[in-house]
Scaffold this active site. Structure first.
Site, PDB file in Angstrom:
ATOM      1  N   ASN A 149       5.557  19.355   3.159  1.00 40.25           N
ATOM      2  CA  ASN A 149       4.137  19.051   2.899  1.00 40.25           C
ATOM      3  C   ASN A 149       3.404  20.268   3.464  1.00 40.25           C
ATOM      4  OD1 ASN A 149       1.918  16.349   4.106  1.00 40.25           O
ATOM      5  ND2 ASN A 149       1.578  17.855   2.511  1.00 40.25           N
ATOM      6  N   ASN A 178      -7.948  17.286   1.161  1.00 38.12           N
ATOM      7  CA  ASN A 178      -6.924  17.233   0.121  1.00 38.12           C
ATOM      8  C   ASN A 178      -7.116  18.398  -0.849  1.00 38.12           C
ATOM      9  OD1 ASN A 178      -5.480  14.916   0.885  1.00 38.12           O
ATOM     10  ND2 ASN A 178      -7.023  13.577  -0.046  1.00 38.12           N
ATOM     11  N   ASN A 215       1.918  14.719   8.714  1.00 39.87           N
ATOM     12  CA  ASN A 215       2.653  15.987   8.771  1.00 39.87           C
ATOM     13  C   ASN A 215       1.746  17.078   9.327  1.00 39.87           C
ATOM     14  OD1 ASN A 215       5.099  15.044   7.612  1.00 39.87           O
ATOM     15  ND2 ASN A 215       4.165  15.132   5.579  1.00 39.87           N
ATOM     16  N   CYS A 244       5.223  12.935   3.388  1.00 34.99           N
ATOM     17  CA  CYS A 244       3.955  12.339   3.786  1.00 34.99           C
ATOM     18  C   CYS A 244       4.170  11.602   5.105  1.00 34.99           C
ATOM     19  CB  CYS A 244       3.525  11.378   2.694  1.00 34.99           C
ATOM     20  SG  CYS A 244       2.069  10.470   3.087  1.00 34.99           S
ATOM     21  N   GLY A 245       3.535  12.089   6.161  1.00 37.51           N
ATOM     22  CA  GLY A 245       3.758  11.537   7.500  1.00 37.51           C
ATOM     23  C   GLY A 245       3.085  10.201   7.722  1.00 37.51           C
ATOM     24  N   THR A 246       1.803  10.089   7.325  1.00 34.41           N
ATOM     25  CA  THR A 246       1.160   8.785   7.448  1.00 34.41           C
ATOM     26  C   THR A 246       1.848   7.815   6.488  1.00 34.41           C
ATOM     27  OG1 THR A 246      -0.538   9.633   5.936  1.00 34.41           O
ATOM     28  CG2 THR A 246      -1.136   9.478   8.267  1.00 34.41           C
ATOM     29  N   GLY A 247       2.311   8.321   5.341  1.00 35.73           N
ATOM     30  CA  GLY A 247       3.011   7.477   4.372  1.00 35.73           C
ATOM     31  C   GLY A 247       4.325   6.963   4.938  1.00 35.73           C
ATOM     32  N   GLU A 259       0.168  11.276  -3.526  1.00 39.03           N
ATOM     33  CA  GLU A 259      -0.956  11.309  -2.592  1.00 39.03           C
ATOM     34  C   GLU A 259      -2.318  11.299  -3.269  1.00 39.03           C
ATOM     35  OE1 GLU A 259      -1.192  14.182   0.457  1.00 39.03           O
ATOM     36  OE2 GLU A 259       0.917  14.003   0.966  1.00 39.03           O
ATOM     37  N   ARG A 260      -3.188  10.539  -2.663  1.00 35.90           N
ATOM     38  CA  ARG A 260      -4.605  10.591  -3.028  1.00 35.90           C
ATOM     39  C   ARG A 260      -5.095  12.031  -2.945  1.00 35.90           C
ATOM     40  NH1 ARG A 260      -8.898   7.671   1.046  1.00 35.90           N
ATOM     41  NH2 ARG A 260      -7.875   9.041   2.540  1.00 35.90           N
ATOM     42  N   HIS A 295      -2.739   3.348   2.498  1.00 37.26           N
ATOM     43  CA  HIS A 295      -1.430   3.473   1.855  1.00 37.26           C
ATOM     44  C   HIS A 295      -1.033   2.170   1.185  1.00 37.26           C
ATOM     45  CE1 HIS A 295      -0.195   7.397   3.445  1.00 37.26           C
ATOM     46  NE2 HIS A 295      -0.970   7.078   4.461  1.00 37.26           N
ATOM     47  N   CYS A 302      -3.664  12.927   8.636  1.00 36.81           N
ATOM     48  CA  CYS A 302      -2.539  13.588   7.977  1.00 36.81           C
ATOM     49  C   CYS A 302      -1.405  13.698   9.002  1.00 36.81           C
ATOM     50  CB  CYS A 302      -2.968  14.971   7.505  1.00 36.81           C
ATOM     51  SG  CYS A 302      -1.660  15.856   6.680  1.00 36.81           S
TER      52      CYS A 302
HETATM   53  C1  ZDR Z   1       0.167  12.128   3.281  1.00 35.80           C
HETATM   54  C2  ZDR Z   1      -0.333  13.143   4.225  1.00 35.80           C
HETATM   55  N1  ZDR Z   1      -0.010  14.443   3.700  1.00 35.80           N
HETATM   56  C3  ZDR Z   1       0.358  12.973   5.557  1.00 35.80           C
HETATM   57  O1  ZDR Z   1       1.251  13.735   5.890  1.00 35.80           O
HETATM   58  O2  ZDR Z   1       0.013  12.046   6.253  1.00 35.80           O
HETATM   59  C4  ZDR Z   1      -1.808  12.899   4.411  1.00 35.80           C
HETATM   60  C5  ZDR Z   1      -2.724  13.647   3.553  1.00 35.80           C
HETATM   61  C6  ZDR Z   1      -3.974  12.902   3.234  1.00 35.80           C
HETATM   62  C7  ZDR Z   1      -3.775  11.963   2.094  1.00 35.80           C
HETATM   63  N2  ZDR Z   1      -3.578  12.640   0.844  1.00 35.80           N
HETATM   64  C8  ZDR Z   1      -5.013  11.092   1.999  1.00 35.80           C
HETATM   65  O3  ZDR Z   1      -5.144  10.199   2.835  1.00 35.80           O
HETATM   66  O4  ZDR Z   1      -5.829  11.241   1.074  1.00 35.80           O
END
Ligand code: ZDR
Length: 284
Positions: A14, A69, A80, A221-224, A212-213, A163, A78
């Site tokens: 990422n 984004n 990552n 995707c870390g939060t994912g 990702e949004r 998410h 985010c």
């Molecule tokens: C998914 C993400 N890259 C992460 O590593 O957590 C976060 C990026 C932001 C995500 N695209 C959003 O919340 O709109």
């Protein structure tokens, strides 16, 4: 401001344009905000999934992180990216602390470097439908969502950003370019959504792809991954401690029962430093 000094970084693929913006004036920050999509553009700009800003703390933390984004939308968190921020702070010796307090739009997040990897206390997941936000109320677990011509059971979690997690038999068989936008722009998600498609390999091991949004499919995707860890427990599909294989590498996740916090461990790398000609990037 016409020149932007940046570090190219990535966490499990990422990728980020990371800008040390601690000394930037309000006018310069506004320029960055306006130019975020141009900076992220892979053909006309520097190219990345997200633009990250290292900013001074405003609420007693050590630093603040700004996140945009690829489409230029400013978002809350985010996962990552926060690992890359910790790596940057360590590489440039910007703090002597072992655990950093990083202010984000998704609350205080606490990374620390352990054995060359970054472990992040991602805080508590938010499970109430209204707060994620979704148009549903209460916990959203195995909720049927109509998207791309069929019904998908989805489990929704906010890790500061929204998410939606859904389980499939074969993640590699999915055409995410085609089905991803239908999740992102579904009326069930007032602020749009990040979607995780997950295949369970064993209770402690899953495979994830993310749409990702605001950025489309990314390699990780870390939060994912944090949301997937939580959704696995809520649905009974996987364990509290889980290895998650993403297209760009592996993350270790744990949802701690006592503290209710999610912990993510994974790599973060600096690839190069460069200067972007903002005028040239703007001329798309
Ligand atoms: C998914 C993400 N890259 C992460 O590593 O957590 C976060 C990026 C932001 C995500 N695209 C959003 O919340 O709109």
């Amino acid at each position: 401001m016409n020149e932007l000094r940046f570090t190219k970084m990535h966490g499990t693929g990422n990728d980020f344009v990371f800008v040390d913006a601690r000394e930037f004036s309000d006018a310069e920050l506004e320029t960055i905000r306006q130019d975020a999509a141009a900076i992220c553009d892979r053909r006309f700009g520097a190219g990345c999934d997200q633009l990250l800003l290292l900013l001074p703390a405003t609420q007693g933390g050590d630093f603040r992180m700004g996140i945009f984004n690829a489409d230029g939308s400013e978002v809350e968190m985010c996962g990552n990216g926060i690992r890359c921020l910790a790596r940057y702070v360590a590489d440039h010796k910007l703090s002597a602390k072992e655990v950093l307090d990083i202010e984000t739009g998704g609350g205080l997040i606490r990374p620390r470097i352990v054995d060359g990897l970054v472990e992040v206390d991602m805080g508590e997941p938010i499970l109430e439908g209204e707060k994620i936000p979704t148009t549903g109320k209460g916990k959203i677990v195995n909720h049927p969502l109509e998207a791309a011509g069929k019904s998908w059971p989805v489990t929704c979690v906010s890790m500061g950003n929204p998410h939606c997690v859904t389980y499939v038999d074969d993640v590699d068989a999915l055409d995410l370019q085609k089905i991803g936008p239908d999740f992102e722009h579904n009326a069930f998600f007032p602020n749009r959504v990040n979607t995780e498609f997950v295949q369970v390999l064993a209770p402690g091991h899953v495979k994830q792809r993310t749409y990702e949004r605001g950025s489309g499919e990314t390699l990780a995707c870390g939060t994912g991954a944090s949301a997937v860890c939580v959704a696995g427990v809520l649905t009974g599909k996987s364990a509290r401690e889980v290895r998650i294989d993403l297209r760009g590498g592996t993350l270790q996740l744990r949802w701690d029962e006592q503290s209710n916090h999610v912990y993510m461990t994974g790599p973060a790398a600096s690839v190069y430093e460069a200067t972007l000609d903002l005028d040239a990037a703007r001329n798309r």
